[in-house]
Design a protein around this motif. Sequence first.
Motif, short mmCIF file in Angstrom:
data_model
loop_
_atom_site.label_atom_id
_atom_site.label_comp_id
_atom_site.label_asym_id
_atom_site.label_seq_id
_atom_site.Cartn_x
_atom_site.Cartn_y
_atom_site.Cartn_z
N GLU A 19 84.25 0.82 60.02
CA GLU A 19 83.12 1.76 60.05
C GLU A 19 82.80 2.17 61.49
O GLU A 19 82.52 3.33 61.77
CB GLU A 19 81.90 1.12 59.38
CG GLU A 19 80.81 2.11 59.03
CD GLU A 19 79.78 2.29 60.14
OE1 GLU A 19 79.10 3.31 60.12
OE2 GLU A 19 79.68 1.42 61.01
N ALA A 20 82.86 1.23 62.41
CA ALA A 20 82.58 1.53 63.81
C ALA A 20 83.62 2.49 64.39
O ALA A 20 83.29 3.38 65.17
CB ALA A 20 82.51 0.25 64.63
N GLY A 64 80.30 4.84 46.90
CA GLY A 64 80.34 4.14 48.17
C GLY A 64 79.35 3.00 48.34
O GLY A 64 78.52 2.72 47.48
N PHE A 65 79.47 2.37 49.49
CA PHE A 65 78.64 1.23 49.87
C PHE A 65 78.11 1.47 51.27
O PHE A 65 78.61 2.30 52.01
CB PHE A 65 79.48 -0.06 49.89
CG PHE A 65 80.04 -0.41 48.56
CD1 PHE A 65 79.34 -1.22 47.70
CD2 PHE A 65 81.28 0.06 48.16
CE1 PHE A 65 79.84 -1.55 46.45
CE2 PHE A 65 81.79 -0.26 46.93
CZ PHE A 65 81.07 -1.07 46.07
N ARG A 66 77.11 0.70 51.64
CA ARG A 66 76.63 0.67 53.01
C ARG A 66 76.25 -0.78 53.32
O ARG A 66 76.07 -1.59 52.42
CB ARG A 66 75.44 1.60 53.21
CG ARG A 66 74.19 1.13 52.53
CD ARG A 66 73.04 2.05 52.85
NE ARG A 66 71.87 1.61 52.10
CZ ARG A 66 70.85 2.36 51.82
NH1 ARG A 66 70.83 3.61 52.23
NH2 ARG A 66 69.84 1.89 51.16
N PHE A 67 76.15 -1.06 54.60
CA PHE A 67 75.73 -2.40 55.00
C PHE A 67 74.26 -2.56 54.64
O PHE A 67 73.46 -1.64 54.81
CB PHE A 67 75.95 -2.62 56.49
CG PHE A 67 77.40 -2.58 56.86
CD1 PHE A 67 78.26 -3.58 56.45
CD2 PHE A 67 77.91 -1.52 57.59
CE1 PHE A 67 79.60 -3.53 56.77
CE2 PHE A 67 79.25 -1.46 57.91
CZ PHE A 67 80.10 -2.47 57.50
N ALA A 68 73.92 -3.73 54.13
CA ALA A 68 72.54 -4.00 53.74
C ALA A 68 71.66 -3.97 54.98
O ALA A 68 72.04 -4.46 56.04
CB ALA A 68 72.44 -5.34 53.04
N ARG A 69 70.51 -3.41 54.82
CA ARG A 69 69.56 -3.38 55.92
C ARG A 69 68.80 -4.69 55.96
O ARG A 69 68.45 -5.25 54.94
CB ARG A 69 68.58 -2.23 55.73
CG ARG A 69 69.26 -0.90 55.78
CD ARG A 69 68.26 0.20 55.72
NE ARG A 69 68.98 1.47 55.75
CZ ARG A 69 68.61 2.53 55.09
NH1 ARG A 69 67.54 2.51 54.34
NH2 ARG A 69 69.31 3.64 55.18
#
Length: 78
Positions: A19-20, A64-69
Amino acid sequence: MSRLTAKQAAVLDFMREYEAANDNMPTIPVIARRFGYASANAANDHVQALVKHGHLERLAGQVGFRFAREKPCAAAQV
């Protein structure tokens, strides 16, 4: 967040690095190729475990997914 297996931690680290570098999350097939899985099901199982453990969130109405906040602690909200 609960403790991850070594493979789950490796998948999470790969997802962060990817992702980075690419400004988007890797797909399940990309994760499968990276870890040499013959099927995308193994990669999907690890991603689902990361969701269950609270490290990833599924995007509503999307694939999709995202990193949990990180949720702010009560003391930080005062």
